[in-house]
Design a protein around this motif. Structure first.
Motif, short mmCIF file in Angstrom:
data_model
loop_
_atom_site.label_atom_id
_atom_site.label_comp_id
_atom_site.label_asym_id
_atom_site.label_seq_id
_atom_site.Cartn_x
_atom_site.Cartn_y
_atom_site.Cartn_z
N ARG A 100 66.99 58.92 28.69
CA ARG A 100 65.54 59.07 28.67
C ARG A 100 65.07 59.43 30.08
NH1 ARG A 100 64.06 53.80 27.40
NH2 ARG A 100 63.88 54.27 25.18
N THR A 101 64.17 60.40 30.17
CA THR A 101 63.55 60.75 31.44
C THR A 101 62.07 60.39 31.38
OG1 THR A 101 65.08 62.57 31.88
CG2 THR A 101 62.96 62.63 33.03
N VAL A 102 61.61 59.65 32.38
CA VAL A 102 60.21 59.24 32.47
C VAL A 102 59.62 59.84 33.73
CG1 VAL A 102 58.60 57.30 32.59
CG2 VAL A 102 60.72 57.08 31.26
N THR A 103 58.50 60.52 33.59
CA THR A 103 57.79 61.04 34.76
C THR A 103 56.47 60.30 34.91
OG1 THR A 103 56.58 62.79 33.58
CG2 THR A 103 58.80 63.31 34.35
N ASP A 104 55.98 60.23 36.13
CA ASP A 104 54.70 59.56 36.38
C ASP A 104 54.07 60.16 37.63
OD1 ASP A 104 52.57 57.84 36.03
OD2 ASP A 104 53.81 56.06 35.80
N GLN A 105 52.76 59.96 37.74
CA GLN A 105 52.00 60.49 38.87
C GLN A 105 51.35 59.32 39.59
OE1 GLN A 105 51.77 63.94 39.30
NE2 GLN A 105 50.65 63.78 41.22
N ILE A 106 51.80 59.03 40.80
CA ILE A 106 51.21 57.98 41.62
C ILE A 106 50.98 58.59 43.00
CG2 ILE A 106 51.39 55.60 42.42
CD1 ILE A 106 53.54 55.14 40.30
N ILE A 107 49.88 59.31 43.14
CA ILE A 107 49.58 60.17 44.29
C ILE A 107 50.52 61.37 44.29
CG2 ILE A 107 49.36 60.38 46.79
CD1 ILE A 107 48.52 57.49 46.91
N LYS A 108 51.83 61.12 44.28
CA LYS A 108 52.81 62.19 44.13
C LYS A 108 53.51 62.06 42.78
CE LYS A 108 53.73 62.95 49.04
NZ LYS A 108 54.78 63.12 50.09
N ALA A 213 57.22 48.81 41.65
CA ALA A 213 56.91 48.34 42.99
C ALA A 213 55.73 49.12 43.58
CB ALA A 213 58.13 48.47 43.89
N MET A 214 55.70 50.43 43.36
CA MET A 214 54.59 51.24 43.86
C MET A 214 53.29 50.87 43.18
SD MET A 214 56.08 55.09 44.55
CE MET A 214 57.08 55.24 43.05
N GLN A 215 53.33 50.62 41.87
CA GLN A 215 52.11 50.24 41.17
C GLN A 215 51.61 48.88 41.62
OE1 GLN A 215 53.52 50.85 37.14
NE2 GLN A 215 52.55 52.86 37.03
N ARG A 216 52.54 47.94 41.86
CA ARG A 216 52.12 46.64 42.38
C ARG A 216 51.39 46.81 43.72
NH1 ARG A 216 57.43 44.92 40.68
NH2 ARG A 216 57.29 43.56 38.84
N GLU A 217 51.98 47.60 44.59
CA GLU A 217 51.37 47.81 45.91
C GLU A 217 50.05 48.55 45.80
OE1 GLU A 217 52.34 49.82 50.28
OE2 GLU A 217 53.84 49.92 48.67
N MET A 218 49.98 49.52 44.90
CA MET A 218 48.77 50.32 44.75
C MET A 218 47.59 49.44 44.35
SD MET A 218 48.17 53.67 42.34
CE MET A 218 48.64 52.77 40.84
N ALA A 226 47.96 54.14 50.07
CA ALA A 226 47.56 55.54 50.22
C ALA A 226 48.00 56.10 51.57
CB ALA A 226 46.05 55.68 50.05
N LYS A 227 47.97 55.27 52.61
CA LYS A 227 48.38 55.73 53.94
C LYS A 227 49.84 56.13 53.96
CE LYS A 227 44.99 53.05 56.57
NZ LYS A 227 44.78 51.90 57.47
N ARG A 228 50.66 55.48 53.14
CA ARG A 228 52.08 55.83 53.10
C ARG A 228 52.29 57.25 52.60
NH1 ARG A 228 56.05 53.86 50.35
NH2 ARG A 228 55.09 52.62 48.71
N PHE A 229 51.29 57.79 51.91
CA PHE A 229 51.41 59.13 51.37
C PHE A 229 50.50 60.12 52.09
CE2 PHE A 229 52.92 56.34 48.03
CZ PHE A 229 54.05 57.00 47.60
N GLY A 233 41.87 57.32 57.12
CA GLY A 233 40.50 56.80 57.05
C GLY A 233 40.37 55.70 56.01
N LYS A 234 39.16 55.13 55.97
CA LYS A 234 38.89 54.05 55.02
C LYS A 234 37.89 54.52 53.98
CE LYS A 234 38.55 49.81 56.48
NZ LYS A 234 39.86 49.27 56.06
N GLY A 235 38.06 54.05 52.75
CA GLY A 235 37.14 54.41 51.69
C GLY A 235 35.77 53.80 51.92
#
Length: 254
Positions: A100-108, A213-218, A226-229, A233-235
């Motif tokens: 099975r291949t799973v794709t997702d979009q989390i900024i990238k 792990a990325m979703q937990r951090e997000m 967001a800075k990791r990608f 600036g700040k929202g």
């Protein structure tokens, strides 16, 4: 309408699609559930599960870019359709049978591969009707959730929404005991078109645990994530004041 699980005339064709309304929450602190339409494309030994509106918006983007347009033009046209809250695609038996291949979009864009593991179902002495189809019911423990599913043997294909599979008929509705996640079948379409395949050229390979792990951090620390990608600036809110993000706890089906 009875559908038989015969071979497609051309390998890679979609034979029919099942449409579901997905009910879910992204994080534990959310007060209200989200609903989005999902589609399960079924072909010869192949299936793809995805969001209807995310695919519609992607089709518009691809069409505009292929015609020589730009991203801004495509985004204007895509705004006629709902903005999804989830962006995952699940491709069963891709790249090979049993995978099975799973794709997702989390900024990238990210993707991972995993084995299609068997699910141990317990058939219940209960029945119901979904979309006019007589359905039997079953339960399982899968990926730390207890699921109840309604399946119909009138569509003798052992598939269902998300990663649920392995019953002697198509799963037309399913829900977990937490009350957070559910899939409700709303329509079946018979159609012939080319099956979708993932576009991985610009995607980053990872694991299922990496995605989690990325979703937990997000959700727990969105600015630092967001800075990791590359975001800077700040929202700020509508009054120009810095946004104070409340810590949120991501929820997962698996």
């Amino acid at each position: 309408m009875v559908m038989q699980a015969g071979l497609c005339q051309e390998r890679g064709d979609v034979k029919f699609s099942v449409h579901y309304i997905a009910h879910f929450k992204l994080y534990a602190e959310a007060r209200n559930e989200i609903t989005e339409e999902r589609v399960l494309d079924v072909g010869d030994g192949y299936s793809c599960f995805y969001g209807r509106w995310q695919q519609k918006r992607q089709d518009i983007m691809d069409s505009v870019m292929a015609a020589g347009g730009n991203r801004n033009q495509a985004m204007v046209l895509a705004m006629d359709y709902p903005i999804p809250c989830q962006y995952y695609y699940i491709y069963n038996n891709y790249p090979t049978a049993g995978k099975r291949t799973v794709t997702d979009q989390i900024i990238k864009s990210f993707y991972y591969e995993e084995a299609i593991d068997p699910i141990q179902w317990t058939i219940l002495d209960r029945d119901t009707t979904v979309m006019g189809y007589p359905c039997e019911m079953a339960t399982c423990e899968y990926r730390n959730h207890r699921w109840t599913a309604c399946y119909t043997q009138e569509i003798p294909v052992p598939l269902g929404p998300w990663k649920l599979h392995g019953l002697p008929g198509m799963i037309l509705s399913a829900w977990d005991d937490s009350g957070v996640f559910a899939f409700e079948g709303i329509e079946i379409r018979q159609e012939r078109r080319q099956a979708r395949s993932p576009k991985l050229n610009n995607s980053i390979k990872c694991t299922r645990n990496d995605i989690k792990a990325m979703q937990r951090e997000m959700y727990s620390n969105p600015e630092d994530f967001a800075k990791r990608f590359g975001a800077t600036g700040k929202g700020t809110d509508a009054n120009g004041r810095p946004i104070v993000y409340k810590e949120r706890t991501a929820l997962f089906m698996d």
